[in-house]
Design an enzyme around this catalytic site. Structure first.
Site, PDB file in Angstrom:
ATOM      1  N   ARG A 165      25.240  -1.499  -6.571  1.00 24.32           N
ATOM      2  CA  ARG A 165      26.127  -0.505  -7.198  1.00 24.32           C
ATOM      3  C   ARG A 165      27.563  -0.683  -6.703  1.00 24.32           C
ATOM      4  O   ARG A 165      28.511  -0.600  -7.442  1.00 24.32           O
ATOM      5  CB  ARG A 165      25.651   0.911  -6.869  1.00 24.32           C
ATOM      6  CG  ARG A 165      24.656   1.431  -7.880  1.00 24.32           C
ATOM      7  CD  ARG A 165      24.082   2.749  -7.453  1.00 24.32           C
ATOM      8  NE  ARG A 165      23.469   2.627  -6.119  1.00 24.32           N
ATOM      9  CZ  ARG A 165      22.733   3.562  -5.545  1.00 24.32           C
ATOM     10  NH1 ARG A 165      22.515   4.696  -6.164  1.00 24.32           N
ATOM     11  NH2 ARG A 165      22.195   3.385  -4.357  1.00 24.32           N
ATOM     12  N   GLU A 213       1.377   2.239 -11.500  1.00 18.65           N
ATOM     13  CA  GLU A 213       0.423   1.861 -10.453  1.00 18.65           C
ATOM     14  C   GLU A 213      -0.314   3.097  -9.935  1.00 18.65           C
ATOM     15  O   GLU A 213       0.245   4.188  -9.979  1.00 18.65           O
ATOM     16  CB  GLU A 213       1.146   1.153  -9.291  1.00 18.65           C
ATOM     17  CG  GLU A 213       2.125   2.035  -8.544  1.00 18.65           C
ATOM     18  CD  GLU A 213       2.838   1.296  -7.421  1.00 18.65           C
ATOM     19  OE1 GLU A 213       3.417   0.226  -7.664  1.00 18.65           O
ATOM     20  OE2 GLU A 213       2.822   1.820  -6.298  1.00 18.65           O
ATOM     21  N   ILE A 259       9.748  -5.900  -4.823  1.00 21.29           N
ATOM     22  CA  ILE A 259       9.142  -5.118  -3.730  1.00 21.29           C
ATOM     23  C   ILE A 259       9.675  -3.690  -3.769  1.00 21.29           C
ATOM     24  O   ILE A 259       9.486  -2.928  -2.830  1.00 21.29           O
ATOM     25  CB  ILE A 259       9.439  -5.714  -2.330  1.00 21.29           C
ATOM     26  CG1 ILE A 259      10.957  -5.860  -2.127  1.00 21.29           C
ATOM     27  CG2 ILE A 259       8.716  -7.018  -2.105  1.00 21.29           C
ATOM     28  CD1 ILE A 259      11.372  -5.836  -0.673  1.00 21.29           C
ATOM     29  N   ALA A 260      10.370  -3.329  -4.864  1.00 20.39           N
ATOM     30  CA  ALA A 260      11.086  -2.050  -4.882  1.00 20.39           C
ATOM     31  C   ALA A 260      10.226  -0.915  -5.458  1.00 20.39           C
ATOM     32  O   ALA A 260       9.605  -0.163  -4.704  1.00 20.39           O
ATOM     33  CB  ALA A 260      12.380  -2.214  -5.653  1.00 20.39           C
ATOM     34  N   ARG A 261      10.185  -0.813  -6.760  1.00 19.58           N
ATOM     35  CA  ARG A 261       9.385   0.224  -7.428  1.00 19.58           C
ATOM     36  C   ARG A 261       8.980  -0.275  -8.802  1.00 19.58           C
ATOM     37  O   ARG A 261       9.743  -1.015  -9.452  1.00 19.58           O
ATOM     38  CB  ARG A 261      10.215   1.494  -7.650  1.00 19.58           C
ATOM     39  CG  ARG A 261      10.240   2.467  -6.487  1.00 19.58           C
ATOM     40  CD  ARG A 261       8.887   3.135  -6.242  1.00 19.58           C
ATOM     41  NE  ARG A 261       8.937   4.063  -5.124  1.00 19.58           N
ATOM     42  CZ  ARG A 261       8.751   3.726  -3.849  1.00 19.58           C
ATOM     43  NH1 ARG A 261       8.505   2.477  -3.505  1.00 19.58           N
ATOM     44  NH2 ARG A 261       8.794   4.649  -2.900  1.00 19.58           N
ATOM     45  N   HIS A 302       1.126  -2.730  -3.405  1.00 17.67           N
ATOM     46  CA  HIS A 302       2.175  -1.894  -2.775  1.00 17.67           C
ATOM     47  C   HIS A 302       2.006  -1.858  -1.247  1.00 17.67           C
ATOM     48  O   HIS A 302       1.772  -0.798  -0.653  1.00 17.67           O
ATOM     49  CB  HIS A 302       2.142  -0.473  -3.368  1.00 17.67           C
ATOM     50  CG  HIS A 302       3.433   0.279  -3.198  1.00 17.67           C
ATOM     51  ND1 HIS A 302       3.931   1.153  -4.119  1.00 17.67           N
ATOM     52  CD2 HIS A 302       4.342   0.273  -2.183  1.00 17.67           C
ATOM     53  CE1 HIS A 302       5.069   1.666  -3.687  1.00 17.67           C
ATOM     54  NE2 HIS A 302       5.350   1.140  -2.513  1.00 17.67           N
TER      55      HIS A 302
HETATM   56  C1  8YV Z   1       5.353   3.442   1.308  1.00 17.96           C
HETATM   57  C2  8YV Z   1       7.384   2.557   0.028  1.00 17.96           C
HETATM   58  O1  8YV Z   1       4.400   2.955   2.174  1.00 17.96           O
HETATM   59  O2  8YV Z   1       8.790   3.446   1.676  1.00 17.96           O
HETATM   60  C3  8YV Z   1       8.589   3.278   0.481  1.00 17.96           C
HETATM   61  O3  8YV Z   1       9.396   3.670  -0.382  1.00 17.96           O
HETATM   62  O4  8YV Z   1       7.288   2.195  -1.099  1.00 17.96           O
HETATM   63  C4  8YV Z   1       6.278   2.275   0.995  1.00 17.96           C
HETATM   64  O5  8YV Z   1       6.828   1.853   2.194  1.00 17.96           O
HETATM   65  C5  8YV Z   1       4.623   3.993   0.137  1.00 17.96           C
HETATM   66  O6  8YV Z   1       5.518   4.358  -0.861  1.00 17.96           O
HETATM   67  C6  8YV Z   1       3.785   5.205   0.546  1.00 17.96           C
HETATM   68  O7  8YV Z   1       4.552   6.373   0.623  1.00 17.96           O
END
Ligand code: 8YV
Length: 327
Positions: free
Chosen positions: A177, A268, A237-239, A286
């Site tokens: 950003r 997911e 590795i984000a969302r 995840h």
């Molecule tokens: C979590 C994650 O383990 O921290 C985050 O945002 O995605 C992972 O590290 C998972 O989301 C469980 O809360």
């Protein structure tokens, strides 16, 4: 009298023990997954809630639970929580940043290397008994060393990913950003700020480390994938939701890009079934932050935030500092 709290998912016994010194704790050590109504019922009468990103923490939950004062997420991401509704309801919200930066960056590299070097595909082939001879073109992929790494989302985890590329003699480009301060760019292996389009055109390996929001929804879709090199790899590795999974499946099938490494998915844990048919994708459930010390540190961090919140202090990782706390 001790405040009552609910710990939504199974956690470390030592963390429960620590919480019990401050609170009357109800926990879900059997690790059941609750429906929205069940979660509301379990939170009833509690002042604090420790959640994970698997729980949807909604305006409805705040409305139904007027005693609730703080929700402490055990994750750096918090797109599972309606923070705006929490703020309007006078509820503090916190997350667990920093403690997972290095472990999650390690995992970005795990996925990048497994994806580029076709580790899981080769292993499945070997386990299936197909290995009868060595060949020049057996499971060949792109190089990692000397290549251009593109990081989209250059926060603390993104910077830790970029720092690691020094050992691979890589050029780093990034999109974010806002541009980083020069000293941070230098620490991130002399990362160069470029537009998203330029990054997608130039990078040999693209790693996504940006938070999910309405604005970052489908940051990578068909148009973006079309800009990438056919030999390139993509790691998320984000969302889930940052990548348009249907568009990615089409691109992996068509050879628009070489391969993808995915730790997160839209909807997911129910992932698109077509991913399972593709050989050029590495799939993990995840687990980016899944080292024992880091998960313990995350659980303690969430506990510390709740202890502070319910003792009238400001939690270190408060996400809505403007909140007028519930009395
Ligand atoms: C979590 C994650 O383990 O921290 C985050 O945002 O995605 C992972 O590290 C998972 O989301 C469980 O809360």
């Amino acid at each position: 009298m001790k405040s009552r709290i609910f710990v939504a998912r199974a956690t470390f016994p030592e963390v429960l023990e620590r919480l019990s010194q401050h609170f009357e704790v109800e926990s879900n050590q059997e690790d059941r997954i609750f429906s929205a109504d069940e979660l509301i019922a379990r939170v009833a009468g509690k002042e604090g809630l420790i959640a994970t990103s698997s729980e949807a923490i909604t305006a409805g939950l705040f409305k139904a639970n007027p005693t609730l004062k703080a929700v402490c997420n055990t994750a750096v991401g918090y797109n599972n929580i309606d923070v705006e509704a929490a703020t309007s309801a006078g509820i503090m919200v916190s997350n667990t940043p920093d403690v997972l930066n290095e472990t999650t960056a390690d995992f970005a590299w795990t996925l990048l290397m497994a994806t580029a070097r076709r580790v899981t595909e080769a292993e499945q082939w070997l386990r299936a008994g197909h290995w009868k001879k060595w060949t020049y073109d057996g499971f060949v992929g792109p190089d990692i060393h000397g290549a251009t790494l593109g990081v989209i989302g250059m926060g603390r985890i993104g910077q830790a990913v970029a720092r690691r590329s020094l050992g691979f003699d890589m050029k780093v480009i990034y999109h974010n950003r806002s541009r980083l301060a020069p000293e941070l760019e230098q620490r991130a292996n002399h990362a160069q700020y470029v537009s998203k389009e330029e990054l997608l055109r130039q990078a040999d390996h693209v790693v996504l480390v940006l938070p999910y929001s309405k604005q970052s929804h489908h940051t990578i879709g068909a148009a973006e994938l079309a800009l990438m090199k056919p030999q390139a790899t993509l790691v998320n590795i984000a969302r889930g939701g940052i990548v348009d999974d249907v568009a990615l499946i089409a691109a992996l099938r068509a050879g628009t890009i070489a391969a993808a490494g995915l730790d997160v998915f839209e909807n997911e844990p129910a992932l698109h079934p077509d991913f399972l048919q593709l050989k050029n994708v590495v799939l993990t459930p995840h687990i980016g932050s899944a080292s024992v010390p880091t998960r313990l540190a995350m659980a303690h961090c969430a506990a510390s935030n709740l202890i502070a919140a319910l003792s009238g202090e400001t939690p270190s990782n408060l996400l809505n500092p403007g909140v007028s706390k519930r009395g």
